[in-house]
Design a protein around this motif. Structure first.
Motif, short mmCIF file in Angstrom:
data_model
loop_
_atom_site.label_atom_id
_atom_site.label_comp_id
_atom_site.label_asym_id
_atom_site.label_seq_id
_atom_site.Cartn_x
_atom_site.Cartn_y
_atom_site.Cartn_z
N UNK A 97 79.39 -33.01 31.61
CA UNK A 97 78.29 -33.24 30.67
C UNK A 97 77.08 -33.87 31.36
N UNK A 98 77.32 -34.82 32.26
CA UNK A 98 76.22 -35.49 32.96
C UNK A 98 75.53 -34.53 33.92
N UNK A 99 76.29 -33.78 34.70
CA UNK A 99 75.70 -32.88 35.70
C UNK A 99 74.89 -31.78 35.01
N UNK A 100 75.48 -31.17 33.99
CA UNK A 100 74.77 -30.09 33.29
C UNK A 100 73.57 -30.65 32.53
N UNK A 101 73.73 -31.79 31.88
CA UNK A 101 72.61 -32.39 31.18
C UNK A 101 71.48 -32.75 32.13
N UNK A 102 71.82 -33.20 33.34
CA UNK A 102 70.81 -33.53 34.34
C UNK A 102 69.98 -32.30 34.70
N UNK A 103 70.63 -31.18 34.89
CA UNK A 103 69.91 -29.96 35.24
C UNK A 103 69.00 -29.51 34.10
N UNK A 104 69.49 -29.63 32.88
CA UNK A 104 68.69 -29.18 31.73
C UNK A 104 67.49 -30.09 31.48
N UNK A 154 95.42 -37.44 30.56
CA UNK A 154 94.45 -37.59 29.48
C UNK A 154 93.17 -38.25 29.99
N UNK A 155 93.32 -39.32 30.77
CA UNK A 155 92.16 -40.01 31.31
C UNK A 155 91.39 -39.13 32.29
N UNK A 156 92.11 -38.37 33.11
CA UNK A 156 91.45 -37.48 34.06
C UNK A 156 90.63 -36.42 33.35
N UNK A 157 91.17 -35.90 32.24
CA UNK A 157 90.44 -34.88 31.48
C UNK A 157 89.17 -35.47 30.87
N UNK A 158 89.25 -36.69 30.35
CA UNK A 158 88.06 -37.34 29.79
C UNK A 158 87.01 -37.55 30.87
N UNK A 159 87.44 -38.02 32.03
CA UNK A 159 86.51 -38.27 33.13
C UNK A 159 85.86 -36.96 33.59
N UNK A 160 86.68 -35.90 33.73
CA UNK A 160 86.13 -34.60 34.15
C UNK A 160 85.11 -34.09 33.14
N UNK A 161 85.39 -34.26 31.84
CA UNK A 161 84.44 -33.83 30.82
C UNK A 161 83.13 -34.59 30.90
N UNK A 162 83.20 -35.90 31.14
CA UNK A 162 81.99 -36.71 31.26
C UNK A 162 81.16 -36.25 32.46
N UNK A 163 81.81 -35.96 33.58
CA UNK A 163 81.09 -35.51 34.78
C UNK A 163 80.37 -34.20 34.50
N UNK A 200 81.19 -28.91 25.82
CA UNK A 200 82.08 -28.48 26.90
C UNK A 200 82.97 -29.64 27.34
N UNK A 201 82.42 -30.84 27.37
CA UNK A 201 83.22 -32.02 27.69
C UNK A 201 84.34 -32.21 26.68
N UNK A 202 84.05 -31.94 25.41
CA UNK A 202 85.08 -32.03 24.38
C UNK A 202 86.18 -31.00 24.64
N UNK A 203 85.79 -29.80 25.07
CA UNK A 203 86.78 -28.77 25.37
C UNK A 203 87.70 -29.22 26.50
#
Length: 331
Positions: A41-48, A30-39, A141-144
């Motif tokens: 979101x941050x990487x894609x948001x940075x590009x946008x 569960x924690x790994x999925x949350x961390x992966x979603x945050x990463x 996508x992070x929520x997914x």
């Protein structure tokens, strides 16, 4: 092969566990999925945000504030809306702190996360609506990705079903004692005790669809001033409204027999749609600071630039700024 056998083989298996141990240290899916979603979101948001003229590294800097606030807000919302689980008869108030066992309410995460984002945006001199539009598709996508954590935890599923994509639920136990342990245990016998609707999967797929719609609409209509974020909110709540009603886990009921998240989804959906209808401003862009040029801006007030602080922050403009001829030349 009989039709019944083919149907059984089509059922979706659950993971046999949601926790692994590296020595005495638990590694929770569960924690790994949350961390992966945050990463993501941050990487894609940075590009946008960079593509819109924002400074590189802004999303990471703002996330330092938004993510902790969002996690606290998400947990608070979950505990408040399911307070009987922790503070009702037979509840354990201390378990309200056990975030690794699941339980993050998205609206608490968005509300308090927005406070953290506002703090970060002020520190970087970036308008909050501009930031929200940039990170909107990455958030959903992070929520997914986070919903995969519910799959590992064998939680938040729907009613029993016979559909081919039904989810197998296993009995998990503590291997050392044999005592039932749904979250931290291991499925010794992979015989399903129940076949249920995989509502985590429904929401995962819906969230990916919402992300695609936000990206398309943002490109096609150049949404700005928070409208891309509002579209994400409206799309997500539309799906959550019907998926929430399929779930069979305990939930606080209001207005008779309505799950509280159904009511919240309806209210937030209306608010998001109204925002998109009312706000009609064009997309804002952040114009990068001009390059130094001794021949340019001869009449500019030199006191307006503090050389000791480096280049000034990007300024807000109503549309993408066209570069001046001098700015295109190398200094």
């Amino acid at each position: 092969m009989s039709t019944a056998a083919a149907t059984v083989l089509a059922y979706l298996p659950s993971p046999d566990r949601g926790v692994w141990y590296l020595g005495p240290v638990p590694i929770r899916a569960y924690a790994l999925c949350i961390i992966a979603g945050i990463i993501v979101a941050v990487v894609w948001g940075e590009r946008r945000i960079v593509a819109r003229g924002g400074p590189a590294g802004a999303v990471t800097d703002i996330a330092v504030w938004a993510v902790p606030f969002g996690l606290v807000g998400g947990r608070l919302y979950h505990v408040i809306t399911d307070w009987q689980t922790y503070f009702g008869p037979g509840g354990n108030p201390i378990s309200a702190l056990y975030i690794w066992q699941g339980g993050l309410g998205i609206w608490g995460a968005v509300a308090l996360g927005a406070v953290g984002a506002w703090i970060g945006c002020r520190r970087r001199n970036i308008p909050l609506p501009f930031f929200a539009d940039a990170v909107a598709p990455g958030i959903v996508v992070a929520q997914a990705i986070g919903r995969l954590g519910n799959w590992f935890n064998q939680e938040l599923y729907g009613a029993p079903t016979t559909v081919p994509w039904g989810l197998e639920i296993y009995r998990r136990v503590d291997p050392s004692t044999g005592i039932a342990d749904p979250l931290g245990g291991v499925a010794i016998d992979h015989t399903a005790i129940e076949i249920v609707h995989p509502t985590f999967l429904y929401e995962l797929l819906w969230n990916l669809l919402v992300a695609a719609v936000v990206v398309f609409a943002d490109r096609r209509f150049r949404l700005g001033h928070g409208r891309a974020f509002a579209l994400y909110v409206a799309g997500y709540t539309l799906g959550r409204f019907w998926i929430e009603q399929m779930r069979t886990d305990f939930a606080t009921r209001v207005f008779g027999d309505l799950r509280v998240n159904v009511v919240v989804s309806a209210v937030v959906f209306v608010g998001a749609v109204l925002y998109m209808v009312i706000v009609r401003k064009p997309r804002e862009e952040l114009a990068p600071p001009p390059e130094a040029d001794d021949s340019a801006d001869a009449d500019a007030d030199p006191s307006s630039v503090d050389l000791s602080k480096g280049e000034p922050e990007p300024s807000l403009a109503g549309k993408s700024a066209e570069p001046e001829p001098d700015a295109e030349r190398s200094p």
